[in-house]
Design an enzyme around this catalytic site. Structure first.
Site: not given
Length: 280
Positions: A53, A55-57
């Site tokens: 996603a 959002l991840y990281g």
């Protein structure tokens, strides 16, 4: 016998037991090297569905990590990503943001980071309550019609939201929180099963809580398996549209998770486990 594959959107075949990349660290150093190795090992072990996603990281770093690890991608590999959460809140805070311009920009960025011309499965990370659902999905439908998206999915939706979304565009997948001990979204799963929509549960093993339940531990001991494997095997047998995406940053846990595919719960064991669910 439980099928080990599923056709997302009716045509894109993947192995049902996938991999969630959220826990892979993209920070420079040894952790990043381990993350690259785990992603590569997942594909070596036959994983064909990897979930990430924007959002991840903290804004796309997880997508870039997967591209570094796996590009050029095997033909059978599906990397699905999510958009609709952005740093557009007060002071740059994360918020649900499904405005068409934001979704389009995040898709364009994902195409660049993943080094692809088309995202075969693009999921709306959350429904933005401040933007009409039809506008959010209309933007994704336009991107699909432009050839930048292959199939559209949703995440954390209700039965009503799923029904309304399907009036706007074809929905190929739903990604909701769901596991052996938390079945609040059972009605959504039932709706997906009736429509042939892939259901990708996240928090697949209740963050390890399943192992604290005596019944789960007992079944695991009977099968010479781990509680995590029992929880994943239960998911695979519970519905043919469930595609679990357990995440890990460790190669040994990855192998343990994937071994759950060959675990066979007896009818009696499944009845015992069925009684543990908390539905609402």
């Amino acid at each position: 016998m439980t099928s080990t594959t599923f056709r997302v959107g009716g045509d894109l075949e993947v192995r049902r037991l996938g991999f969630g990349a959220m826990h892979l660290s993209a920070e420079p150093g040894p952790d990043r090297e381990r993350s690259l190795a785990v992603a590569r090992r997942a594909v070596e072990l036959g994983v064909t569905l990897i979930d990430t996603a924007y959002l991840y990281g903290d804004g796309g770093a997880n997508e870039e990590l997967l591209a570094e690890a796996l590009h050029p991608y095997p033909d059978e590999l599906l990397i699905t990503t999510k958009v609709g959460v952005a740093r557009t809140g007060p002071g740059g805070d994360w918020r649900f943001d499904g405005r068409p311009a934001v979704l389009r920009e995040q898709v364009e960025q994902a195409l660049r980071r993943l080094r692809v011309e088309r995202i075969e499965l693009l999921q709306l990370h959350r429904v933005d309550p401040d933007t009409p659902l039809a506008e959010q999905l209309g933007a994704l439908r336009e991107l699909r019609d432009e050839g930048k998206i292959g199939r559209i999915g949703l995440s954390e939706v209700t039965v009503d939201e799923l029904a309304r979304a399907r009036e706007v565009v074809e929905i190929a997948s739903v990604q909701n929180r769901y596991n052996l001990l938390d079945r609040a979204h059972e009605p959504v799963l039932a709706a997906c099963e009736a429509a042939g929509i892939a259901f990708l549960p996240w928090r697949t093993v209740a963050w390890g809580d399943a192992g604290a339940r005596a019944e789960v531990a007992a079944v695991a001991a009977e099968l010479d398996a781990t509680p995590t494997q029992v929880a994943l095997a239960w998911l695979l047998g519970h519905s043919p549209v469930i595609l679990p995406i357990p995440g890990t940053s460790r190669a040994d846990h990855l192998a343990e998770n994937l071994a759950a595919e060959s675990l066979r719960l007896s009818p009696a064991q499944r009845v015992r486990l069925d009684g543990l669910g908390v539905a609402s």
